[in-house]
Design a protein around this motif. Structure first.
Motif, PDB file in Angstrom:
ATOM      1  N   LYS A   1      11.897  -9.313  -0.091  1.00  0.00           N
ATOM      2  CA  LYS A   1      11.351  -8.073  -0.624  1.00  0.00           C
ATOM      3  C   LYS A   1      11.713  -6.947   0.332  1.00  0.00           C
ATOM      4  O   LYS A   1      11.745  -7.135   1.554  1.00  0.00           O
ATOM      5  CB  LYS A   1       9.825  -8.177  -0.761  1.00  0.00           C
ATOM      6  CG  LYS A   1       9.361  -9.200  -1.791  1.00  0.00           C
ATOM      7  CD  LYS A   1       9.781  -8.792  -3.194  1.00  0.00           C
ATOM      8  CE  LYS A   1       9.309  -9.788  -4.248  1.00  0.00           C
ATOM      9  NZ  LYS A   1       7.857  -9.760  -4.441  1.00  0.00           N
TER      10      LYS A   1
ATOM     11  N   ASP B   1      11.273  -2.641   1.325  1.00  0.00           N
ATOM     12  CA  ASP B   1      10.660  -1.336   1.159  1.00  0.00           C
ATOM     13  C   ASP B   1      11.071  -0.469   2.346  1.00  0.00           C
ATOM     14  O   ASP B   1      10.826  -0.835   3.509  1.00  0.00           O
ATOM     15  CB  ASP B   1       9.133  -1.433   1.086  1.00  0.00           C
ATOM     16  CG  ASP B   1       8.511  -0.078   0.786  1.00  0.00           C
ATOM     17  OD1 ASP B   1       8.742   0.444  -0.311  1.00  0.00           O
ATOM     18  OD2 ASP B   1       7.792   0.466   1.663  1.00  0.00           O
ATOM     19  N   GLY B   2      11.718   0.641   2.070  1.00  0.00           N
ATOM     20  CA  GLY B   2      12.130   1.530   3.141  1.00  0.00           C
ATOM     21  C   GLY B   2      13.109   0.876   4.091  1.00  0.00           C
ATOM     22  O   GLY B   2      14.178   0.411   3.685  1.00  0.00           O
TER      23      GLY B   2
ATOM     24  N   ASP C   1       5.299  -9.871   0.428  1.00  0.00           N
ATOM     25  CA  ASP C   1       5.604  -8.586  -0.196  1.00  0.00           C
ATOM     26  C   ASP C   1       5.353  -7.517   0.856  1.00  0.00           C
ATOM     27  O   ASP C   1       4.614  -7.740   1.830  1.00  0.00           O
ATOM     28  CB  ASP C   1       4.745  -8.353  -1.439  1.00  0.00           C
ATOM     29  CG  ASP C   1       5.271  -7.202  -2.286  1.00  0.00           C
ATOM     30  OD1 ASP C   1       6.492  -6.933  -2.233  1.00  0.00           O
ATOM     31  OD2 ASP C   1       4.480  -6.572  -2.999  1.00  0.00           O
TER      32      ASP C   1
ATOM     33  N   TYR D   1       4.923  -3.075   1.689  1.00  0.00           N
ATOM     34  CA  TYR D   1       4.852  -1.660   1.342  1.00  0.00           C
ATOM     35  C   TYR D   1       4.630  -0.899   2.642  1.00  0.00           C
ATOM     36  O   TYR D   1       3.646  -1.136   3.344  1.00  0.00           O
ATOM     37  CB  TYR D   1       3.725  -1.350   0.360  1.00  0.00           C
ATOM     38  CG  TYR D   1       3.688   0.120  -0.018  1.00  0.00           C
ATOM     39  CD1 TYR D   1       4.451   0.602  -1.075  1.00  0.00           C
ATOM     40  CD2 TYR D   1       2.914   1.021   0.719  1.00  0.00           C
ATOM     41  CE1 TYR D   1       4.446   1.942  -1.412  1.00  0.00           C
ATOM     42  CE2 TYR D   1       2.911   2.364   0.389  1.00  0.00           C
ATOM     43  CZ  TYR D   1       3.665   2.830  -0.670  1.00  0.00           C
ATOM     44  OH  TYR D   1       3.667   4.160  -0.991  1.00  0.00           O
TER      45      TYR D   1
ATOM     46  N   TRP E   1       0.863  -2.251  -2.936  1.00  0.00           N
ATOM     47  CA  TRP E   1       1.325  -0.884  -3.124  1.00  0.00           C
ATOM     48  C   TRP E   1       0.324   0.029  -2.424  1.00  0.00           C
ATOM     49  O   TRP E   1      -0.848   0.032  -2.759  1.00  0.00           O
ATOM     50  CB  TRP E   1       1.424  -0.529  -4.607  1.00  0.00           C
ATOM     51  CG  TRP E   1       1.838   0.893  -4.839  1.00  0.00           C
ATOM     52  CD1 TRP E   1       1.048   1.970  -5.089  1.00  0.00           C
ATOM     53  CD2 TRP E   1       3.182   1.395  -4.822  1.00  0.00           C
ATOM     54  NE1 TRP E   1       1.783   3.105  -5.228  1.00  0.00           N
ATOM     55  CE2 TRP E   1       3.115   2.785  -5.074  1.00  0.00           C
ATOM     56  CE3 TRP E   1       4.430   0.799  -4.625  1.00  0.00           C
ATOM     57  CZ2 TRP E   1       4.246   3.584  -5.132  1.00  0.00           C
ATOM     58  CZ3 TRP E   1       5.553   1.605  -4.681  1.00  0.00           C
ATOM     59  CH2 TRP E   1       5.459   2.977  -4.933  1.00  0.00           C
TER      60      TRP E   1
END
Length: 250
Positions: free
Chosen positions: A2, A4-5, A44, A46, A91
């Motif tokens: 996964k 993110d950024g 996951d 975020y 999230w």
């Protein structure tokens, strides 16, 4: 994996072990996020928060949801309850997961929010009629409390069990039965597994008996109103002699 950024996270498996790894893309630096003898799975991410399913407490709760802050390197158990909690997603500060202990339901919570119980009713100072059903209501700030206990206290005495280990559904119907004309009562709602998590009335509410002089209260709700008049009109001119209905007119 996964992403993110600036971060990618994944589940690393080798030699029968499963851990959580990550890599910062701007530096290509690989880090071990969680390496335990137990199984870590389904990560996951975020922002700086990584969540995954973790069975380090397999003997007691099974798979829990664990979170790790990449910025301050702190770890916390986001959700722990009996039965497997799996495949989390995150999230912002909100996360969700699949509860395998039940019917595979989807639950959600807020990261960093503590588990709390709040008693909604009866409220302090409320008057409740003796012998009539009333609803005890409460809320929880997030999932994690499967079962609750309800206790009550008379005057300033000991706490008595009303009902123990019932499903946390947010309400329970109870009929108060006391001999006194006006009895001060307090309610305590607590987590069945962790008694330190509870809420209670700060001041008593009162269970009272209706004034016996109110003989026109035909419905038993301690007030004379149109409902009582409807009872009277519904039986107006009716005779109470079942053996001779014409007796009343004689």
């Amino acid at each position: 994996p996964k992403i993110d950024g600036d971060w990618v996270v994944w589940q690393q498996e080798y030699a029968g072990q499963s851990d959580i790894y990550g890599i910062q893309l701007s530096t290509m630096q690989e880090v071990i996020i969680c390496e335990k003898s137990s199984k870590q799975a389904s990560p996951d991410i975020y922002g700086n928060l990584v969540v995954w399913s973790d069975n380090r407490n397999s003997s007691s709760t099974g798979f829990d949801i664990v979170a790790f802050n990449l910025e301050d390197k702190s770890e916390l158990v986001a959700i722990s309850r009996v039965g497997d909690q799996k495949v989390p997603v995150i999230w912002d500060k909100q996360f969700a997961w699949k509860d395998m202990a039940g019917n595979g339901d989807i639950w959600a919570g807020m990261m960093g929010e503590s588990v709390k119980i709040e008693l909604v009713s009866p409220v302090d100072g409320e008057m409740i009629l003796n012998g009539v059903e009333s609803e005890i209501c409460w809320t929880t700030t997030r999932p994690g409390i499967d079962a609750i206990d309800i206790l009550y206290q008379l005057e300033e005495g000991v706490w008595n069990d009303m009902v123990l280990n019932i499903l946390n559904e947010g309400s329970y119907v109870w009929t108060w039965q006391f001999a006194g004309e006006k009895v001060p009562v307090r309610i305590r709602i607590r987590n069945h597994e962790d008694h330190s998590i509870h809420d209670e009335n700060q001041s008593p509410f009162y269970v009272f008996h209706c004034d016996t002089a109110l003989t026109a209260d035909l419905t038993g709700d301690c007030q004379v109103d149109f409902a009582d008049l409807a009872v009277v009109l519904g039986q107006w001119l009716a005779c109470g002699n079942p053996w001779d209905v014409g007796w009343c007119g004689e």
